[in-house]
Design an enzyme around this catalytic site. Structure first.
Site, PDB file in Angstrom:
ATOM      1  N   LYS A  35     -12.213  -0.526  12.518  1.00 41.14           N
ATOM      2  CA  LYS A  35     -11.058   0.296  12.904  1.00 41.14           C
ATOM      3  C   LYS A  35     -11.218   0.815  14.331  1.00 41.14           C
ATOM      4  O   LYS A  35     -10.243   0.893  15.080  1.00 41.14           O
ATOM      5  CB  LYS A  35     -10.896   1.469  11.931  1.00 41.14           C
ATOM      6  CG  LYS A  35     -10.725   1.073  10.469  1.00 41.14           C
ATOM      7  CD  LYS A  35      -9.473   0.245  10.239  1.00 41.14           C
ATOM      8  CE  LYS A  35      -8.230   1.081  10.147  1.00 41.14           C
ATOM      9  NZ  LYS A  35      -7.042   0.302   9.788  1.00 41.14           N
TER      10      LYS A  35
ATOM     11  N   SER B 273      -3.534   9.913  -2.009  1.00 48.26           N
ATOM     12  CA  SER B 273      -2.971   8.970  -2.978  1.00 48.26           C
ATOM     13  C   SER B 273      -3.507   9.322  -4.345  1.00 48.26           C
ATOM     14  O   SER B 273      -4.407  10.154  -4.500  1.00 48.26           O
ATOM     15  CB  SER B 273      -3.331   7.529  -2.610  1.00 48.26           C
ATOM     16  OG  SER B 273      -4.722   7.357  -2.599  1.00 48.26           O
TER      17      SER B 273
ATOM     18  N   SER C 199       0.839  -1.198   0.000  1.00 47.63           N
ATOM     19  CA  SER C 199       0.000   0.000   0.000  1.00 47.63           C
ATOM     20  C   SER C 199       0.873   1.246   0.000  1.00 47.63           C
ATOM     21  O   SER C 199       2.101   1.168   0.114  1.00 47.63           O
ATOM     22  CB  SER C 199      -0.910   0.001   1.232  1.00 47.63           C
ATOM     23  OG  SER C 199      -0.123   0.144   2.406  1.00 47.63           O
TER      24      SER C 199
ATOM     25  N   TYR D  19     -16.360  -0.702   7.976  1.00 48.62           N
ATOM     26  CA  TYR D  19     -14.959  -0.307   8.020  1.00 48.62           C
ATOM     27  C   TYR D  19     -14.678   0.516   9.275  1.00 48.62           C
ATOM     28  O   TYR D  19     -13.726   0.247  10.019  1.00 48.62           O
ATOM     29  CB  TYR D  19     -14.611   0.492   6.766  1.00 48.62           C
ATOM     30  CG  TYR D  19     -13.226   1.064   6.767  1.00 48.62           C
ATOM     31  CD1 TYR D  19     -12.115   0.239   6.631  1.00 48.62           C
ATOM     32  CD2 TYR D  19     -13.019   2.435   6.905  1.00 48.62           C
ATOM     33  CE1 TYR D  19     -10.835   0.748   6.631  1.00 48.62           C
ATOM     34  CE2 TYR D  19     -11.743   2.962   6.906  1.00 48.62           C
ATOM     35  CZ  TYR D  19     -10.657   2.119   6.765  1.00 48.62           C
ATOM     36  OH  TYR D  19      -9.390   2.644   6.780  1.00 48.62           O
TER      37      TYR D  19
END
Length: 311
Positions: A195, A226, A47, A191
């Site tokens: 987390k 990104s 990543s 998600y």
């Protein structure tokens, strides 16, 4: 006397700047020396943050064990690291295939990792699966996959290395856990929940290991910049609150996160929160004025649903 009075302020500024520059250089050298020859495991080294961490720790002389799902990409990353560094001052990284969503295989992979050098000094839990969706439209199968990769996977891998670290009374575990773990974001229910759960587990683990010589750190950046999530013209469609939020909430670059992780390891910081003032303000609002925070989040969800229905 008059000339010295005029020159005093510029000379003072130059002097302070010089001291700051020297301090930063010395700190940078000390930071790199702290991880020299240390065994560092990086999950999801493919990543953006993972690659930057690999570059930073490799240049600092760490003995890297890079984990990822694709061997060919890991080999390409390894070749790039070796070609960019001094071979006399660095170690060739070890490559391990690892998919944290497959929890059943983690124990075997952990043994393979330990067999590389006989120990693990630093574990950087960076891997995660991202997914958008509300509670109603995310399948239980996807929910389980997200929880395995983002919660049960990192925990299982960490617990596999803990006996080795505790017996040696040294080691550091770093969880890279972005702002969703602290706040929760609409349409990323699974998600955000995974987390948030991971952050809670590692906070508890820190307290348990405090007297055993093992340091637990959490690094929580805001959104990661990104190539695939830079703001594009099409992203500016939608409600005004979302446009305003996206404009101000641009995240940090992966290289900044990697450098901060290196400093965190060197200084053994327990918790680091990397974000712009908007994201930091949201954390404080959630803590001290939760009614306002949850009302804003709920309004955002309603606006999104309204737009989708109209389209």
């Amino acid at each position: 006397m008059g000339i010295w009075a005029i020159l005093f302020l510029p000379l003072l500024v130059v002097g302070i700047s010089g001291i700051i520059y020297i301090y930063r250089k010395v700190t940078q050298l000390m930071t790199k020396s702290a991880v020299r020859s240390k065994v560092v495991v990086i999950t999801d080294a493919l990543s953006g943050v993972g690659k930057e961490c690999a570059q930073v720790f490799h240049a600092a002389g760490a003995r890297l064990i890079l984990c990822g799902k694709h061997l060919d990409k890991l080999e390409a990353l390894c070749g790039a690291l070796n070609s960019a560094a001094d071979p006399t001052a660095t170690f060739t990284p070890k490559l391990i295939l690892l998919d944290l969503s497959d929890v059943r295989c983690i124990q075997d992979v952990a043994k393979e990792i330990l067999d590389c050098y006989g120990c693990v000094d630093i574990l950087i839990n960076n891997a995660s699966i991202k997914a958008k969706g509300t509670v109603q439209n995310v399948s239980l199968e996807l929910d389980k996959k997200i929880m395995d990769a983002n919660y049960f996977g990192p925990i299982t891998l960490t617990k596999a290395f803990l006996p080795n670290m505790i017996s040696r009374r040294t080691g550091q575990i770093v969880l890279v856990n972005n702002i969703q773990g602290k706040l929760g974001v609409p349409f990323r229910t699974s998600y955000s929940a995974s987390k948030h759960a991971a952050l809670g587990f590692f906070d508890c683990l820190r307290a348990e290991l405090q007297e055993l010589g093992v340091c637990v750190s959490t690094v929580s950046p805001s959104f990661i910049c990104s190539d695939h999530n830079q703001l594009q013209p099409k992203n500016w469609e939608g409600t005004s609150w979302k446009n305003f939020f996206r404009k101000l909430a641009r995240g940090v670059h992966p290289a900044e996160v990697a450098e901060e992780i290196l400093r965190t390891v060197n200084r053994k910081k327990q918790e680091v929160f990397m974000a712009n003032p908007i994201a930091k303000a949201a954390v404080y609002i959630r803590t001290f004025l939760p009614e306002i925070f949850f009302a804003v989040v709920a309004a955002g969800v309603k606006e999104k649903q309204k737009i989708e229905v109209e389209n």
